[in-house]
Design a protein around this motif. Structure first.
Motif, PDB file in Angstrom:
ATOM      1  N   GLN A 117       0.821  -1.210   0.000  1.00 37.16           N
ATOM      2  CA  GLN A 117       0.000   0.000   0.000  1.00 37.16           C
ATOM      3  C   GLN A 117       0.857   1.262   0.000  1.00 37.16           C
ATOM      4  N   LEU A 118       1.940   1.257   0.787  1.00 38.92           N
ATOM      5  CA  LEU A 118       2.795   2.439   0.883  1.00 38.92           C
ATOM      6  C   LEU A 118       3.517   2.740  -0.420  1.00 38.92           C
ATOM      7  N   THR A 119       3.967   1.694  -1.102  1.00 34.44           N
ATOM      8  CA  THR A 119       4.806   1.883  -2.293  1.00 34.44           C
ATOM      9  C   THR A 119       4.054   1.735  -3.607  1.00 34.44           C
ATOM     10  N   ARG A 120       2.867   1.112  -3.546  1.00 37.16           N
ATOM     11  CA  ARG A 120       2.096   0.802  -4.754  1.00 37.16           C
ATOM     12  C   ARG A 120       2.886  -0.097  -5.704  1.00 37.16           C
ATOM     13  N   GLN A 121       3.652  -0.995  -5.114  1.00 44.54           N
ATOM     14  CA  GLN A 121       4.434  -1.971  -5.877  1.00 44.54           C
ATOM     15  C   GLN A 121       4.134  -3.364  -5.324  1.00 44.54           C
ATOM     16  N   VAL A 122       4.823  -4.356  -5.848  1.00 46.69           N
ATOM     17  CA  VAL A 122       4.722  -5.713  -5.311  1.00 46.69           C
ATOM     18  C   VAL A 122       5.630  -5.813  -4.085  1.00 46.69           C
ATOM     19  N   ALA A 123       5.073  -6.248  -2.973  1.00 41.89           N
ATOM     20  CA  ALA A 123       5.855  -6.377  -1.743  1.00 41.89           C
ATOM     21  C   ALA A 123       6.132  -7.845  -1.460  1.00 41.89           C
ATOM     22  N   VAL A 124       7.337  -8.132  -0.968  1.00 38.92           N
ATOM     23  CA  VAL A 124       7.739  -9.502  -0.670  1.00 38.92           C
ATOM     24  C   VAL A 124       8.447  -9.529   0.683  1.00 38.92           C
ATOM     25  N   VAL A 125       8.080 -10.490   1.521  1.00 38.91           N
ATOM     26  CA  VAL A 125       8.769 -10.698   2.798  1.00 38.91           C
ATOM     27  C   VAL A 125       9.112 -12.174   2.924  1.00 38.91           C
ATOM     28  N   GLN A 126      10.341 -12.443   3.270  1.00 34.70           N
ATOM     29  CA  GLN A 126      10.820 -13.806   3.467  1.00 34.70           C
ATOM     30  C   GLN A 126      10.617 -14.199   4.930  1.00 34.70           C
ATOM     31  N   TYR A 127      10.065 -15.383   5.152  1.00 32.25           N
ATOM     32  CA  TYR A 127       9.942 -15.865   6.524  1.00 32.25           C
ATOM     33  C   TYR A 127      11.336 -15.987   7.142  1.00 32.25           C
ATOM     34  N   PRO A 128      11.446 -15.822   8.460  1.00 34.68           N
ATOM     35  CA  PRO A 128      12.758 -15.958   9.111  1.00 34.68           C
ATOM     36  C   PRO A 128      13.437 -17.272   8.722  1.00 34.68           C
ATOM     37  N   THR A 129      14.678 -17.178   8.299  1.00 37.82           N
ATOM     38  CA  THR A 129      15.419 -18.384   7.937  1.00 37.82           C
ATOM     39  C   THR A 129      15.788 -19.138   9.214  1.00 37.82           C
ATOM     40  N   LEU A 130      15.657 -20.442   9.158  1.00 34.35           N
ATOM     41  CA  LEU A 130      15.880 -21.248  10.353  1.00 34.35           C
ATOM     42  C   LEU A 130      17.308 -21.154  10.867  1.00 34.35           C
ATOM     43  N   SER A 131      18.269 -21.041   9.960  1.00 32.81           N
ATOM     44  CA  SER A 131      19.673 -21.025  10.382  1.00 32.81           C
ATOM     45  C   SER A 131      19.994 -19.806  11.233  1.00 32.81           C
ATOM     46  N   ALA A 132      19.185 -18.738  11.084  1.00 37.95           N
ATOM     47  CA  ALA A 132      19.454 -17.519  11.849  1.00 37.95           C
ATOM     48  C   ALA A 132      18.753 -17.520  13.204  1.00 37.95           C
ATOM     49  N   SER A 133      17.910 -18.519  13.447  1.00 38.42           N
ATOM     50  CA  SER A 133      17.070 -18.511  14.642  1.00 38.42           C
ATOM     51  C   SER A 133      17.714 -19.232  15.820  1.00 38.42           C
ATOM     52  N   THR A 134      17.288 -18.830  16.999  1.00 39.83           N
ATOM     53  CA  THR A 134      17.702 -19.460  18.251  1.00 39.83           C
ATOM     54  C   THR A 134      16.473 -20.048  18.922  1.00 39.83           C
ATOM     55  N   ASP A 325       9.256   5.697  -7.773  1.00 39.34           N
ATOM     56  CA  ASP A 325       9.574   6.735  -6.787  1.00 39.34           C
ATOM     57  C   ASP A 325      10.623   6.166  -5.832  1.00 39.34           C
ATOM     58  N   TYR A 326      11.883   6.305  -6.210  1.00 43.45           N
ATOM     59  CA  TYR A 326      12.949   5.672  -5.427  1.00 43.45           C
ATOM     60  C   TYR A 326      13.083   6.239  -4.014  1.00 43.45           C
ATOM     61  N   PRO A 327      13.090   7.571  -3.825  1.00 45.51           N
ATOM     62  CA  PRO A 327      13.228   8.072  -2.443  1.00 45.51           C
ATOM     63  C   PRO A 327      12.106   7.591  -1.531  1.00 45.51           C
ATOM     64  N   GLY A 328      10.851   7.666  -2.012  1.00 44.55           N
ATOM     65  CA  GLY A 328       9.728   7.227  -1.188  1.00 44.55           C
ATOM     66  C   GLY A 328       9.743   5.735  -0.930  1.00 44.55           C
ATOM     67  N   THR A 329      10.112   4.957  -1.946  1.00 39.79           N
ATOM     68  CA  THR A 329      10.148   3.502  -1.804  1.00 39.79           C
ATOM     69  C   THR A 329      11.241   3.077  -0.835  1.00 39.79           C
ATOM     70  N   ILE A 330      12.411   3.674  -0.952  1.00 39.68           N
ATOM     71  CA  ILE A 330      13.521   3.353  -0.039  1.00 39.68           C
ATOM     72  C   ILE A 330      13.125   3.655   1.401  1.00 39.68           C
ATOM     73  N   ALA A 331      12.496   4.810   1.626  1.00 39.90           N
ATOM     74  CA  ALA A 331      12.087   5.190   2.979  1.00 39.90           C
ATOM     75  C   ALA A 331      11.067   4.206   3.543  1.00 39.90           C
ATOM     76  N   SER A 332      10.106   3.790   2.729  1.00 43.93           N
ATOM     77  CA  SER A 332       9.062   2.868   3.193  1.00 43.93           C
ATOM     78  C   SER A 332       9.634   1.495   3.511  1.00 43.93           C
ATOM     79  N   VAL A 333      10.499   0.985   2.625  1.00 46.27           N
ATOM     80  CA  VAL A 333      11.106  -0.330   2.852  1.00 46.27           C
ATOM     81  C   VAL A 333      11.944  -0.310   4.132  1.00 46.27           C
ATOM     82  N   ALA A 334      12.735   0.738   4.311  1.00 44.46           N
ATOM     83  CA  ALA A 334      13.585   0.833   5.504  1.00 44.46           C
ATOM     84  C   ALA A 334      12.749   0.904   6.778  1.00 44.46           C
ATOM     85  N   ALA A 335      11.664   1.687   6.754  1.00 42.64           N
ATOM     86  CA  ALA A 335      10.841   1.863   7.952  1.00 42.64           C
ATOM     87  C   ALA A 335      10.122   0.574   8.326  1.00 42.64           C
TER      88      ALA A 335
END
Length: 347
Positions: A117-134, A325-335
């Protein structure tokens, strides 16, 4: 960087901003009208000629204005002095929205929906990788005297449940011993170390019956949860956003959508970004090279990682056309990445 170079970059920045906003090729007159560049139209035309000769902009049609090339977008992104931060109300709204997620699945689903919604693009999130988990906690519940439920909870919020069928009935005091021994072997360890610990425990107590047998059967089942799976789970949202910009893909939108269905393509794009806190932008051919998919040549990918200060849980980002919109997209992804890490790290 001389004054002429600085001025030409301001012209390039104006062309990028106007083209992203209007989708129309940009001419010198519109730059003079819309931007206070402090020079004449003739000077701007000369600057545009130099930018075109150097490959930063191009003329799509005779007698038309100019549009940025991939090289032009790259220069624009590389020289972003600062990215406009989200406002305090925007940041508070993001944190509240994510923090009200009931579990890991809900938090990540909310993150994907919000980022799309923030970027009006396709958003993707990877589930936590098991090797990084405790392993944060192991719960052992007796479903019956000869059947147990093992619940492994990691620090990233991942929950895995497994049923253990015992060969013999287990007494209450043996169940307490089992719970204590497995907890000591697993809790507080990275999953790779936990898998070794539980295997060692099983070999030490392999007595062929009683508690040793229960430990061995439990260890066999737990190892399926602890050993890194070859597949990784992804959440994706906002693919319909791409249809608003069909023309940006030169008629190849269908091939882009088909490539996105190949999970390995997206995983490659996210896996290449593993430096915590850093946002990476891949434009056109860079996205193609990172993903190994020719279909990504007309796209841009803005990605980062999320997690805690000490641990990267996984990758996330957005994909869209190079006219972005690179500045807006970068800010949204980082936040959003920062707040996912805060929410999961606090649980």
């Amino acid at each position: 960087m001389g004054s002429a170079d600085d001025r030409r970059f301001e012209v390039l920045r104006a062309i990028v901003a106007d083209f992203v906003s209007t989708k129309e090729p940009i001419g010198s007159k519109s730059l003079v009208d819309r931007h206070n560049l402090g020079v004449s139209s003739a000077t701007i035309r000369n600057d545009m000629a130099v930018l075109e000769a150097e490959g930063y902009i191009t003329q799509p049609h005779t007698s038309s204005g100019r549009v940025p090339t991939e090289k032009g977008y790259r220069e624009f992104v590389d020289r972003l002095a600062d990215v406009k931060p989200l406002s305090t109300p925007e940041r508070r709204a993001i944190l509240t929205f994510l923090d009200t997620g009931v579990d890991l699945d809900d938090v990540l689903r909310r993150a994907v929906r919000l980022l799309a919604q923030l970027t009006r693009q396709v958003a993707v999130v990877q589930y936590p990788t098991l090797s990084a988990s405790t392993v944060r906690h192991l719960e052992v519940v007796a479903l019956s005297p000869a059947r147990l439920l093992m619940v492994v909870i990691t620090d990233s919020g991942r929950v895995d449940q497994r049923i253990v069928e015992l060969g013999n009935v287990i007494e209450d005091h043996q169940l307490s011993q089992l719970r204590e021994l497995l907890g000591q072997a697993l809790e507080g360890k990275k999953l790779s170390a936990a898998s070794i610990a539980v295997a060692d425990l099983a070999s030490q107590l392999d007595g062929g019956g009683g508690l040793g047998d229960a430990i061995g059967r439990s260890a066999t089942v737990l190892l399926e949860s602890l050993v890194e799976h070859t597949e990784e789970r992804l959440l994706m949202g906002g693919t319909a956003n791409l249809t608003r910009n069909t023309a940006d893909f030169g008629g190849s939108l269908r091939s882009v959508l088909e490539a996105l269905e190949e999970q390995v393509v997206v995983l490659k794009l996210l896996a290449a970004q593993q430096e915590a806190g850093k946002v990476t932008v891949r434009i056109g051919q860079e996205a193609q090279a990172a993903s190994g998919a020719e279909e990504m040549a007309g796209t841009s990918v803005v990605s980062t990682t999320y997690g805690t200060i000490d641990t990267v849980y996984g990758g996330m980002g957005v994909l869209g056309p190079t006219r972005m919109d690179y500045p807006g997209t970068i800010a949204s992804v980082a936040a959003v990445a920062m707040y996912i890490g805060e929410v999961l790290g606090a649980r």
